[in-house]
Design a protein around this motif. Sequence first.
Motif, mmCIF file in Angstrom:
data_model
loop_
_atom_site.group_PDB
_atom_site.id
_atom_site.type_symbol
_atom_site.label_atom_id
_atom_site.label_comp_id
_atom_site.label_asym_id
_atom_site.label_seq_id
_atom_site.Cartn_x
_atom_site.Cartn_y
_atom_site.Cartn_z
ATOM 1 N N SER A 3 0.815 -1.221 0.000
ATOM 2 C CA SER A 3 0.000 0.000 0.000
ATOM 3 C C SER A 3 0.847 1.270 0.000
ATOM 4 O O SER A 3 0.309 2.376 -0.162
ATOM 5 C CB SER A 3 -0.936 0.006 1.212
ATOM 6 N N LEU A 4 2.159 1.132 0.172
ATOM 7 C CA LEU A 4 3.035 2.306 0.154
ATOM 8 C C LEU A 4 3.420 2.742 -1.252
ATOM 9 O O LEU A 4 4.066 3.782 -1.412
ATOM 10 C CB LEU A 4 4.309 2.023 0.959
ATOM 11 N N ALA A 5 3.021 1.984 -2.281
ATOM 12 C CA ALA A 5 3.462 2.276 -3.650
ATOM 13 C C ALA A 5 3.215 3.726 -4.067
ATOM 14 O O ALA A 5 4.130 4.395 -4.586
ATOM 15 C CB ALA A 5 2.806 1.310 -4.629
ATOM 16 N N PRO A 6 2.011 4.291 -3.867
ATOM 17 C CA PRO A 6 1.823 5.681 -4.311
ATOM 18 C C PRO A 6 2.667 6.680 -3.527
ATOM 19 O O PRO A 6 3.093 7.706 -4.076
ATOM 20 C CB PRO A 6 0.317 5.925 -4.086
ATOM 21 N N TYR A 7 2.924 6.376 -2.266
ATOM 22 C CA TYR A 7 3.754 7.284 -1.466
ATOM 23 C C TYR A 7 5.218 7.193 -1.901
ATOM 24 O O TYR A 7 5.938 8.197 -1.926
ATOM 25 C CB TYR A 7 3.606 6.953 0.020
ATOM 26 N N ARG A 8 5.635 5.985 -2.250
ATOM 27 C CA ARG A 8 6.997 5.838 -2.781
ATOM 28 C C ARG A 8 7.143 6.613 -4.096
ATOM 29 O O ARG A 8 8.166 7.252 -4.350
ATOM 30 C CB ARG A 8 7.323 4.359 -3.015
ATOM 31 N N ALA A 9 6.125 6.510 -4.927
ATOM 32 C CA ALA A 9 6.165 7.219 -6.216
ATOM 33 C C ALA A 9 6.256 8.726 -5.999
ATOM 34 O O ALA A 9 7.018 9.428 -6.678
ATOM 35 C CB ALA A 9 4.932 6.862 -7.036
ATOM 36 N N ARG A 10 5.480 9.238 -5.059
ATOM 37 C CA ARG A 10 5.515 10.684 -4.775
ATOM 38 C C ARG A 10 6.877 11.077 -4.222
ATOM 39 O O ARG A 10 7.469 12.085 -4.632
ATOM 40 C CB ARG A 10 4.411 11.049 -3.777
ATOM 41 N N ALA A 11 7.414 10.286 -3.294
ATOM 42 C CA ALA A 11 8.718 10.604 -2.710
ATOM 43 C C ALA A 11 9.811 10.596 -3.766
ATOM 44 O O ALA A 11 10.750 11.407 -3.705
ATOM 45 C CB ALA A 11 9.042 9.611 -1.598
ATOM 46 N N ALA A 12 9.691 9.703 -4.728
ATOM 47 C CA ALA A 12 10.716 9.590 -5.779
ATOM 48 C C ALA A 12 10.775 10.826 -6.669
ATOM 49 O O ALA A 12 11.760 11.017 -7.402
ATOM 50 C CB ALA A 12 10.446 8.350 -6.623
ATOM 51 N N GLU A 13 9.746 11.667 -6.621
ATOM 52 C CA GLU A 13 9.731 12.885 -7.441
ATOM 53 C C GLU A 13 10.561 14.011 -6.831
ATOM 54 O O GLU A 13 10.769 15.042 -7.469
ATOM 55 C CB GLU A 13 8.287 13.358 -7.619
#
Length: 400
Positions: free
Chosen positions: A26-36
Amino acid sequence: MTTQTSPRSRTVLPRRLALPDFPWDSLAPYRARAAEHPDGVVDLAVGAPVDDTPALAREALAAASNAPGYPATVGTAAVRAVIIGWFARRRGVTGLTDACVIPTIGSKETVALLPLQLGARPGDLVLHPRAAYPTYDVGARISGATPVPVDTDADPATWELPGGEVAIVWVNSPGNPDGRVLSVEQFARVVSWARERGAVVISDECYAELGWEGAAADGVPSLLDARVGGAGPDGEPDRSGLLVLYSLSKQSNLAGYRAAMLAGDPELVGAITEVRKHSGLLVPAPVQAAMVAALSDEAHVAAQKERYRARREQLVEATAAAGLTNDPASVAGLYLWLSGPESMSAFDLVGAFAELGIVVAPGDFYGEAGAGRVRVSLTDSDERVAAACERLRATDLFRA
């Protein structure tokens, strides 16, 4: 006209176990945002070591790499001897014998399979801390038993339990995620309560070398401490019904080796070993050689602890500057256990961290007791931790 049923539709298996969703997905979208983030991501969500495996362990592994035969389930004589010596030297646990110890394939495998290996079954209760690593719950479910969160800091007489027989009581000290440490007196209280019911007590002590504050800075007690279980009829420490797990993943950066160990009541260890023999759960011989090297050396453990100490001190200061509060009882282990403004849920906090390019774990992963908190690991590089701290000092995202 007769409708043909395909063979596949009649397949009996698989029958899915009643397991929760794997939380980190469930952390996938937060990881994606952090990667930006323009300065790159800082991953403080998972306690996966990033520092080098000590050369002495790598050299021992290489030297033992010619291993054409099957290793013994109980481990080599050398690995059992070094485990016994380590418990005496580092944990103050004396009197263990070969029958009391075995190496294991990491500790997560052991947490997940111990209820099954010990014979827990439907109708049994497996108790675990309220704020807990999810695998205690999963291990109970794999065996068909019922997982029940309880406050292991409190008097067991206050625990409210459903119907069923208590088979296992898990304790975790230092705790993951909360960094709490149980005293000898708290351990003894749990053991006395469990023995009255014929239950086994298992202590996950994988962070025992990482004590930071208060009494924990001088040493973290073990469930196998002679003061916990009292003395048996022969005057020797009574460790009946008690087991301890320990891992080299954190102290020695051996997570990739899957190197851990189990110690305690020889009757329980024997029962577990018998199942492991039939199952082929064997620690590879080169890994056992690396364990001997790592458990024989304390200099690399002290050096790694100092790396974590420095990162922890930086993160405690920077998160406080950002308006976050570490649990005052979080005095040991590999994580901060942070809360923010009352208006922010755990996932609100995760989202705010992601805006800063930092990935953390929501407290919800660890049970209802984690509501409104996040777990922040000390396991990214010095450079990445410093970057996270700089971003935290400059933000107002956590201000009410």
